[in-house]
Design a protein around this motif. Structure first.
Motif, PDB file in Angstrom:
ATOM      1  N   CYS A 329       0.827  -1.215   0.000  1.00  0.00           N
ATOM      2  CA  CYS A 329       0.000   0.000   0.000  1.00  0.00           C
ATOM      3  C   CYS A 329       0.858   1.259   0.000  1.00  0.00           C
ATOM      4  CB  CYS A 329      -0.917   0.010   1.222  1.00  0.00           C
ATOM      5  SG  CYS A 329      -2.272  -1.182   1.139  1.00  0.00           S
ATOM      6  N   GLU A 330       2.049   1.177   0.585  1.00  0.00           N
ATOM      7  CA  GLU A 330       2.936   2.344   0.642  1.00  0.00           C
ATOM      8  C   GLU A 330       3.756   2.519  -0.634  1.00  0.00           C
ATOM      9  OE1 GLU A 330       5.376   1.778   4.037  1.00  0.00           O
ATOM     10  OE2 GLU A 330       3.834   2.392   5.482  1.00  0.00           O
ATOM     11  N   ASN A 331       4.098   1.401  -1.275  1.00  0.00           N
ATOM     12  CA  ASN A 331       5.102   1.469  -2.338  1.00  0.00           C
ATOM     13  C   ASN A 331       4.614   1.019  -3.707  1.00  0.00           C
ATOM     14  OD1 ASN A 331       7.303   2.171  -0.446  1.00  0.00           O
ATOM     15  ND2 ASN A 331       6.989   0.090   0.322  1.00  0.00           N
ATOM     16  N   THR A 332       3.388   0.546  -3.803  1.00  0.00           N
ATOM     17  CA  THR A 332       2.894   0.014  -5.073  1.00  0.00           C
ATOM     18  C   THR A 332       1.604   0.707  -5.472  1.00  0.00           C
ATOM     19  OG1 THR A 332       3.818  -2.152  -4.502  1.00  0.00           O
ATOM     20  CG2 THR A 332       2.215  -2.086  -6.304  1.00  0.00           C
ATOM     21  N   GLU A 333       1.483   1.025  -6.748  1.00  0.00           N
ATOM     22  CA  GLU A 333       0.229   1.587  -7.260  1.00  0.00           C
ATOM     23  C   GLU A 333      -0.731   0.426  -7.554  1.00  0.00           C
ATOM     24  OE1 GLU A 333      -1.473   4.384 -10.900  1.00  0.00           O
ATOM     25  OE2 GLU A 333       0.691   4.184 -10.564  1.00  0.00           O
ATOM     26  N   ILE A 334      -1.824   0.377  -6.811  1.00  0.00           N
ATOM     27  CA  ILE A 334      -2.767  -0.737  -6.916  1.00  0.00           C
ATOM     28  C   ILE A 334      -4.078  -0.226  -7.499  1.00  0.00           C
ATOM     29  CG2 ILE A 334      -3.983  -2.553  -5.663  1.00  0.00           C
ATOM     30  CD1 ILE A 334      -1.835  -2.315  -3.485  1.00  0.00           C
ATOM     31  N   THR A 335      -4.498  -0.807  -8.593  1.00  0.00           N
ATOM     32  CA  THR A 335      -5.743  -0.360  -9.227  1.00  0.00           C
ATOM     33  C   THR A 335      -6.961  -1.096  -8.668  1.00  0.00           C
ATOM     34  OG1 THR A 335      -5.422  -1.959 -11.016  1.00  0.00           O
ATOM     35  CG2 THR A 335      -4.552   0.268 -11.358  1.00  0.00           C
ATOM     36  N   ASP A 336      -6.778  -2.323  -8.238  1.00  0.00           N
ATOM     37  CA  ASP A 336      -7.877  -3.121  -7.687  1.00  0.00           C
ATOM     38  C   ASP A 336      -7.375  -3.775  -6.402  1.00  0.00           C
ATOM     39  OD1 ASP A 336      -9.847  -4.968  -7.040  1.00  0.00           O
ATOM     40  OD2 ASP A 336     -10.310  -5.420  -9.130  1.00  0.00           O
ATOM     41  N   ILE A 337      -7.592  -3.106  -5.290  1.00  0.00           N
ATOM     42  CA  ILE A 337      -6.972  -3.537  -4.037  1.00  0.00           C
ATOM     43  C   ILE A 337      -7.507  -4.881  -3.556  1.00  0.00           C
ATOM     44  CG2 ILE A 337      -8.620  -2.341  -2.528  1.00  0.00           C
ATOM     45  CD1 ILE A 337      -6.158  -1.642  -0.750  1.00  0.00           C
ATOM     46  N   ARG A 338      -8.782  -5.184  -3.812  1.00  0.00           N
ATOM     47  CA  ARG A 338      -9.325  -6.467  -3.361  1.00  0.00           C
ATOM     48  C   ARG A 338      -8.731  -7.620  -4.154  1.00  0.00           C
ATOM     49  NH1 ARG A 338     -13.820  -7.749  -0.169  1.00  0.00           N
ATOM     50  NH2 ARG A 338     -14.132  -5.504   0.024  1.00  0.00           N
ATOM     51  N   LYS A 339      -8.660  -7.489  -5.454  1.00  0.00           N
ATOM     52  CA  LYS A 339      -8.068  -8.532  -6.283  1.00  0.00           C
ATOM     53  C   LYS A 339      -6.593  -8.696  -5.961  1.00  0.00           C
ATOM     54  CE  LYS A 339      -7.583  -9.978 -11.115  1.00  0.00           C
ATOM     55  NZ  LYS A 339      -7.894  -9.626 -12.531  1.00  0.00           N
ATOM     56  N   TYR A 340      -5.903  -7.575  -5.774  1.00  0.00           N
ATOM     57  CA  TYR A 340      -4.474  -7.628  -5.448  1.00  0.00           C
ATOM     58  C   TYR A 340      -4.259  -8.347  -4.115  1.00  0.00           C
ATOM     59  CZ  TYR A 340       0.262  -6.126  -4.306  1.00  0.00           C
ATOM     60  OH  TYR A 340       1.594  -6.109  -3.960  1.00  0.00           O
ATOM     61  N   THR A 341      -5.103  -8.040  -3.132  1.00  0.00           N
ATOM     62  CA  THR A 341      -4.944  -8.630  -1.808  1.00  0.00           C
ATOM     63  C   THR A 341      -5.182 -10.134  -1.843  1.00  0.00           C
ATOM     64  OG1 THR A 341      -5.664  -6.554  -0.781  1.00  0.00           O
ATOM     65  CG2 THR A 341      -5.726  -8.528   0.590  1.00  0.00           C
TER      66      THR A 341
END
Length: 362
Positions: A329-341
């Motif tokens: 969350c601090e260092n990566t640009e995440i477009t879909d946080i639920r899928k990424y998690t």
């Protein structure tokens, strides 16, 4: 001679060789349904067999009824005092041994049917006292009004479930940033729960207390989350909350190094567990970083990594997963946080022990 209904109703059973002795108190109890009386007699028919280790799962697999109907009759015997359950410590870390006792005469015991013992053989809790504790527990606030206000939660006697290299202390995380919060989006393109209506849910009509008691009993006996929990999110949620010590953590939130509630980490804790529950209940296969994964794959991974499904058995796993999540969350640009998690959680099943071992050696 014509046969009519009255003739059929007055028919008698032919005598048979071999028999099962069952208590008249149970068979004639007007409070018990026929299915409960049938199960009582069925258990009795096996209970006296020499050389047979009789288990609940053995009985269930030798019945025509589905699990929901079987458990309904089972719970009825407990409720009316004919079946008692005893949880005793096995002597190993957080593990229980479970024994059942079928009584000849009902012992309602004012509603007590399940007993929990300590190593000294003393009863420390029952199904009723555990219910009272849950009912009297103060609900944890969803959001602290001021995360900079010290909270009187840091002195709870608790054993750390994650390994440490000496640089971490209770409630402290090396990647924390004080009381700054992660803002987890409520609406993302993948923020929709899977459709769980494809199988009838066993927990339907059950109280929260009944669900918790049933899940704890089944985890202790089977030492694994049953696959059928995938069709019942309430059961799965209860099981994963037990394995991640959800109730304890909500009462005793993570703290920063300065003793303030770490809302940021608490948000990550709740969000990661929410995603794990969805993964374990997913109706269709999902793509996690190029791998097609089913709910059964997820349940297998949970069972492998939760120390035989003991209480808090997923705590180490969740600690490492949250570290990776917060760092992303601090260092990566995440477009879909639920899928990424969810992809991160799946990867963590195979990597978290390696990372923890490396941290211990550093």
């Amino acid at each position: 001679m014509s046969l009519n209904n009255k003739t059929a109703e007055n028919g008698t059973f032919r005598k048979r060789q071999g028999f099962t002795m069952a208590s008249n108190a149970a068979i004639r109890d007007r409070k018990l349904s026929l299915k409960a009386k049938g199960l009582y007699t069925f258990i009795m028919s096996y209970a006296t067999m020499p050389g047979l280790t009789l288990t609940k799962s053995f009985l269930a697999t030798h019945c025509l009824e589905k699990e929901r109907a079987f458990n309904s009759a089972w719970d009825e015997l407990k409720t009316h005092g004919f079946l008692k359950v005893y949880f005793t410590p096995s002597g190993e870390n957080n593990r229980w041994c479970v024994e059942y006792e079928l009584l000849d005469v009902a012992d309602p015991a004012d509603g007590v049917h399940t007993y929990y013992y300590n190593l000294a053989g003393e009863v420390t809790a029952t199904n009723l006292t555990r219910k009272a504790q849950r009912d009297n527990a103060e609900p944890a606030p969803e959001q602290q009004a001021d995360s900079r206000t010290p909270q009187n939660v840091g002195d709870a006697p608790r054993t750390l479930h994650y390994r440490t290299n000496g640089n971490r202390t209770y409630g402290e995380r090396t990647n924390g940033n004080g009381g700054n919060n992660i803002i987890l989006p409520c609406k993302t393109k993948n923020n929709t729960q899977d459709n769980h209506s494809f199988i009838q849910q066993e927990s339907e009509g059950m109280s929260e207390e009944e669900i918790q008691d049933k899940v704890m009993e089944e985890l202790a006996v089977q030492q694994a989350i049953p696959y059928q929990y995938a069709s019942d999110p309430k059961m799965m949620e209860c099981a994963i909350h037990y394995l991640t010590e959800w109730e304890f953590r909500c009462k005793h939130p993570f703290l920063t190094t300065r003793g303030f509630v770490d809302d940021r980490r608490m948000n990550a804790f709740k969000f990661c567990i929410e995603c794990l529950i969805e993964m374990a209940c997913a109706r269709q296969q999902a793509n996690y970083r190029g791998a097609l994964i089913s709910y059964a794959n997820v349940i297998d991974a949970i069972n492998r990594n939760s120390d035989h499904c003991t209480e808090g058995g997923l705590s180490e796993f969740l600690e490492q997963t949250m570290d990776d999540f917060l760092n992303a969350c601090e260092n990566t640009e995440i477009t879909d946080i639920r899928k990424y998690t969810k992809s991160l959680i799946w990867s963590s099943f195979s990597t978290y022990k390696v990372k923890l071992d490396a941290a211990c050696l550093s």
